[in-house]
Write a protein that holds these residues in place. Structure first.
Motif, PDB file in Angstrom:
ATOM      1  N   ASN A  44       0.862  -0.666   0.248  1.00  0.00           N
ATOM      2  CA  ASN A  44      -0.003   0.236   0.193  1.00  0.00           C
ATOM      3  C   ASN A  44       0.919   1.351   0.117  1.00  0.00           C
ATOM      4  O   ASN A  44       0.467   2.466  -0.810  1.00  0.00           O
ATOM      5  CB  ASN A  44      -0.670   0.175   1.325  1.00  0.00           C
ATOM      6  CG  ASN A  44      -2.418  -0.636   0.978  1.00  0.00           C
ATOM      7  OD1 ASN A  44      -2.762  -0.749   0.262  1.00  0.00           O
ATOM      8  ND2 ASN A  44      -2.142  -1.723   1.888  1.00  0.00           N
ATOM      9  N   LEU A  68      -8.512   4.353  -0.750  1.00  0.00           N
ATOM     10  CA  LEU A  68      -8.560   3.065  -0.149  1.00  0.00           C
ATOM     11  C   LEU A  68      -7.162   2.231   0.422  1.00  0.00           C
ATOM     12  O   LEU A  68      -6.740   1.458   1.416  1.00  0.00           O
ATOM     13  CB  LEU A  68      -9.495   1.911  -1.456  1.00  0.00           C
ATOM     14  CG  LEU A  68      -9.423   0.874  -0.746  1.00  0.00           C
ATOM     15  CD1 LEU A  68     -10.411   0.937  -0.285  1.00  0.00           C
ATOM     16  CD2 LEU A  68      -9.756  -0.671  -2.376  1.00  0.00           C
ATOM     17  N   ALA A  71      -6.613   4.233   3.794  1.00  0.00           N
ATOM     18  CA  ALA A  71      -7.673   3.246   4.558  1.00  0.00           C
ATOM     19  C   ALA A  71      -7.251   1.401   4.573  1.00  0.00           C
ATOM     20  O   ALA A  71      -7.422   1.324   6.363  1.00  0.00           O
ATOM     21  CB  ALA A  71      -9.590   3.032   4.260  1.00  0.00           C
ATOM     22  N   ASP A  72      -6.403   1.168   4.130  1.00  0.00           N
ATOM     23  CA  ASP A  72      -6.385  -0.126   3.977  1.00  0.00           C
ATOM     24  C   ASP A  72      -5.039  -0.577   5.321  1.00  0.00           C
ATOM     25  O   ASP A  72      -5.098  -1.179   6.176  1.00  0.00           O
ATOM     26  CB  ASP A  72      -5.705  -1.410   3.085  1.00  0.00           C
ATOM     27  CG  ASP A  72      -6.803  -1.412   2.251  1.00  0.00           C
ATOM     28  OD1 ASP A  72      -8.075  -1.865   2.530  1.00  0.00           O
ATOM     29  OD2 ASP A  72      -6.597  -1.325   1.046  1.00  0.00           O
ATOM     30  N   VAL A 109     -13.494   2.553   9.899  1.00  0.00           N
ATOM     31  CA  VAL A 109     -12.641   2.386   8.224  1.00  0.00           C
ATOM     32  C   VAL A 109     -12.987   1.405   7.972  1.00  0.00           C
ATOM     33  O   VAL A 109     -12.796   1.625   6.484  1.00  0.00           O
ATOM     34  CB  VAL A 109     -10.967   2.221   8.689  1.00  0.00           C
ATOM     35  CG1 VAL A 109      -9.744   2.149   7.326  1.00  0.00           C
ATOM     36  CG2 VAL A 109     -10.300   2.928   9.306  1.00  0.00           C
ATOM     37  N   SER A 110     -14.122   0.127   8.035  1.00  0.00           N
ATOM     38  CA  SER A 110     -14.389  -0.577   7.016  1.00  0.00           C
ATOM     39  C   SER A 110     -15.401  -0.063   6.227  1.00  0.00           C
ATOM     40  O   SER A 110     -15.657  -0.854   5.221  1.00  0.00           O
ATOM     41  CB  SER A 110     -15.107  -1.767   8.062  1.00  0.00           C
ATOM     42  OG  SER A 110     -14.221  -2.399   8.270  1.00  0.00           O
ATOM     43  N   GLU A 113     -13.759   1.941   3.680  1.00  0.00           N
ATOM     44  CA  GLU A 113     -13.763   1.330   2.710  1.00  0.00           C
ATOM     45  C   GLU A 113     -14.298   0.785   1.229  1.00  0.00           C
ATOM     46  O   GLU A 113     -14.613   0.811   0.734  1.00  0.00           O
ATOM     47  CB  GLU A 113     -12.897  -0.086   3.062  1.00  0.00           C
ATOM     48  CG  GLU A 113     -11.334   0.356   3.783  1.00  0.00           C
ATOM     49  CD  GLU A 113     -11.107  -0.936   4.033  1.00  0.00           C
ATOM     50  OE1 GLU A 113     -10.163  -0.831   3.960  1.00  0.00           O
ATOM     51  OE2 GLU A 113     -11.614  -1.712   4.305  1.00  0.00           O
ATOM     52  N   SER A 114     -15.889   0.472   2.354  1.00  0.00           N
ATOM     53  CA  SER A 114     -17.497  -0.304   1.536  1.00  0.00           C
ATOM     54  C   SER A 114     -17.404   1.300   0.853  1.00  0.00           C
ATOM     55  O   SER A 114     -18.151   0.952  -0.649  1.00  0.00           O
ATOM     56  CB  SER A 114     -18.256   0.118   2.503  1.00  0.00           C
ATOM     57  OG  SER A 114     -19.033  -0.412   1.790  1.00  0.00           O
ATOM     58  N   PHE A 116     -15.522   3.864  -0.482  1.00  0.00           N
ATOM     59  CA  PHE A 116     -14.611   3.432  -1.611  1.00  0.00           C
ATOM     60  C   PHE A 116     -14.730   3.216  -2.582  1.00  0.00           C
ATOM     61  O   PHE A 116     -14.627   3.015  -3.529  1.00  0.00           O
ATOM     62  CB  PHE A 116     -12.763   3.701  -1.269  1.00  0.00           C
ATOM     63  CG  PHE A 116     -13.148   4.576  -0.216  1.00  0.00           C
ATOM     64  CD1 PHE A 116     -12.766   6.130   0.004  1.00  0.00           C
ATOM     65  CD2 PHE A 116     -12.141   4.795   1.030  1.00  0.00           C
ATOM     66  CE1 PHE A 116     -12.829   6.967   0.877  1.00  0.00           C
ATOM     67  CE2 PHE A 116     -11.481   5.520   2.158  1.00  0.00           C
ATOM     68  CZ  PHE A 116     -11.806   7.091   1.775  1.00  0.00           C
ATOM     69  N   PHE A 253     -12.926  -8.328  -0.169  1.00  0.00           N
ATOM     70  CA  PHE A 253     -13.543  -7.105   0.920  1.00  0.00           C
ATOM     71  C   PHE A 253     -14.938  -7.408   0.927  1.00  0.00           C
ATOM     72  O   PHE A 253     -14.545  -8.016   2.254  1.00  0.00           O
ATOM     73  CB  PHE A 253     -13.696  -5.769   0.295  1.00  0.00           C
ATOM     74  CG  PHE A 253     -14.656  -5.303   0.810  1.00  0.00           C
ATOM     75  CD1 PHE A 253     -13.351  -4.363   2.153  1.00  0.00           C
ATOM     76  CD2 PHE A 253     -15.640  -4.497   1.094  1.00  0.00           C
ATOM     77  CE1 PHE A 253     -13.796  -3.591   3.008  1.00  0.00           C
ATOM     78  CE2 PHE A 253     -15.951  -4.024   2.367  1.00  0.00           C
ATOM     79  CZ  PHE A 253     -15.750  -3.218   3.080  1.00  0.00           C
ATOM     80  N   PRO A 286      -6.093  -5.961   3.082  1.00  0.00           N
ATOM     81  CA  PRO A 286      -5.096  -4.855   2.675  1.00  0.00           C
ATOM     82  C   PRO A 286      -3.569  -5.272   1.531  1.00  0.00           C
ATOM     83  O   PRO A 286      -3.292  -4.980   1.251  1.00  0.00           O
ATOM     84  CB  PRO A 286      -4.728  -4.224   4.156  1.00  0.00           C
ATOM     85  CG  PRO A 286      -6.154  -4.718   4.679  1.00  0.00           C
ATOM     86  CD  PRO A 286      -6.788  -5.503   4.053  1.00  0.00           C
ATOM     87  N   ASN A 289      -5.132  -6.041  -2.291  1.00  0.00           N
ATOM     88  CA  ASN A 289      -5.536  -4.698  -3.605  1.00  0.00           C
ATOM     89  C   ASN A 289      -4.389  -4.500  -3.864  1.00  0.00           C
ATOM     90  O   ASN A 289      -4.908  -3.770  -5.173  1.00  0.00           O
ATOM     91  CB  ASN A 289      -6.263  -3.597  -2.809  1.00  0.00           C
ATOM     92  CG  ASN A 289      -7.339  -4.144  -1.304  1.00  0.00           C
ATOM     93  OD1 ASN A 289      -8.080  -5.458  -2.447  1.00  0.00           O
ATOM     94  ND2 ASN A 289      -8.097  -3.451  -0.464  1.00  0.00           N
TER      95      ASN A 289
END
Length: 313
Positions: A44, A68, A71-72, A109-110, A113-114, A116, A253, A286, A289
């Motif tokens: 990342n 994303l 966030a990961d 944060v989850s 992520e959704s 994003f 995810f 994470p 991706n």
């Protein structure tokens, strides 16, 4: 007496057991966990560096991808260091405030992520269904506003969780059978009526994750309809290839996320299996991706090879 009662019902620390029943294997389990965490950090950070330094990647899709990736980094770093301390040093105690902060970061944060993922699906929809107006609809200012809305949604909707949990009395035990603090795990420890709190958590999950997933599916139905209406097979293949990376990331995810959520609330899964799947949900996306986008996106792949000093074949 009052002080003693407060200590009993509002513990200053919680005890994380790790993976009950697999204590003897904790050191061995830590090896893949640590490896995945290191790969997540490297992948990342490298992805963020590539997107930042390559002007051709300053497009909406990759700007959302950089959000994303950040966030990961946050979600994996929120849980893994403490989990490794449990596995390696048997350091199971976690301060109540740290536990509540961990819950807030994991769930908020989850949720981000959704969001994003949904933003990336919207970008693909506009790019394929309305390509001539793509650059006018998704300007940098619009991308920044979408990112801000996603972050604010996660922070506002999940913000009450730690405050609600802090007010609950925990007169049964302060021992959590998990590798990290999780909302429903603490709710199940409370000796109070938590129906309203559980209902609120379920409503937030549906409003965020479930609604995002439904909208993503609808967007891809429209995308597929537009793709298969193209005259040539080559144009269809090119359009589908631009979406394949995003589809792979979504599957990585949402699959463990859905299993973890429903097994915790409605299923009867062995604790060891549930905890391992819950950790996979936080660890696997994470790591995967940046690999998925690095392999399937020529611009990112070539830039990564250049940074690593490897000549493309």
């Amino acid at each position: 007496m009052a002080a003693s009662n407060w200590t009993m019902t509002h513990p200053s620390t919680f005890i994380l057991l790790g993976i009950p029943g697999l204590e003897a294997a904790h050191v061995w389990i830590s090896i893949p966990f640590c490896s995945v965490y290191i790969l997540s950090l490297l992948g990342n950070c490298l992805l963020l560096a590539v997107i930042k330094t390559e002007p051709s990647l300053h497009e909406p899709m990759y700007l959302f991808l950089s959000m994303l990736a950040f966030a990961d980094l946050v979600i994996s770093t929120t849980t893994l260091p403490k989990t490794l301390c449990i596995f390696w040093f048997r350091d199971r105690a976690i301060h109540t405030n740290a536990c509540l902060a961990q819950i807030f970061l994991i769930h908020s944060v989850s949720c981000m992520e959704s969001g994003f993922m949904l933003a990336m699906a919207f970008d693909r929809y506009v790019a394929i269904c309305n390509p001539l107006r793509h650059s006018h609809i998704l300007t940098n200012q619009v991308v920044a506003k979408i990112g801000l809305v996603v972050v604010m949604r996660g922070a506002i909707l999940l913000g009450p969780h730690p405050f609600l949990l802090k007010r609950l009395p925990y007169c049964r035990t302060n021992v959590i059978s998990h590798t990290y603090c999780e909302f429903m795990a603490l709710v199940n420890l409370a000796c109070a009526d938590t129906k309203v709190m559980s209902a609120y958590s379920l409503a937030v999950a549906f409003f965020t994750g479930a609604s995002d997933f439904i909208l993503i599916v609808l967007s891809y139905i429209l995308i597929l309809r537009a793709v298969f209406s193209l005259p040539s097979k080559e144009a269809q293949h090119k359009s589908l290839s631009t979406c394949s990376s995003h589809v792979c990331v979504m599957l990585v995810f949402y699959t463990p996320a859905i299993f973890t959520y429903f097994s915790h609330r409605f299923g009867h899964v062995a604790p060891q299996v549930h905890i391992l799947i819950a950790n996979i949900y936080l660890l696997l996306p994470p790591m995967m991706n940046p690999i998925i986008y690095g392999v399937r996106t020529p611009g990112i792949r070539e830039r990564v090879l250049h940074i690593l000093g490897i000549k493309p074949a």
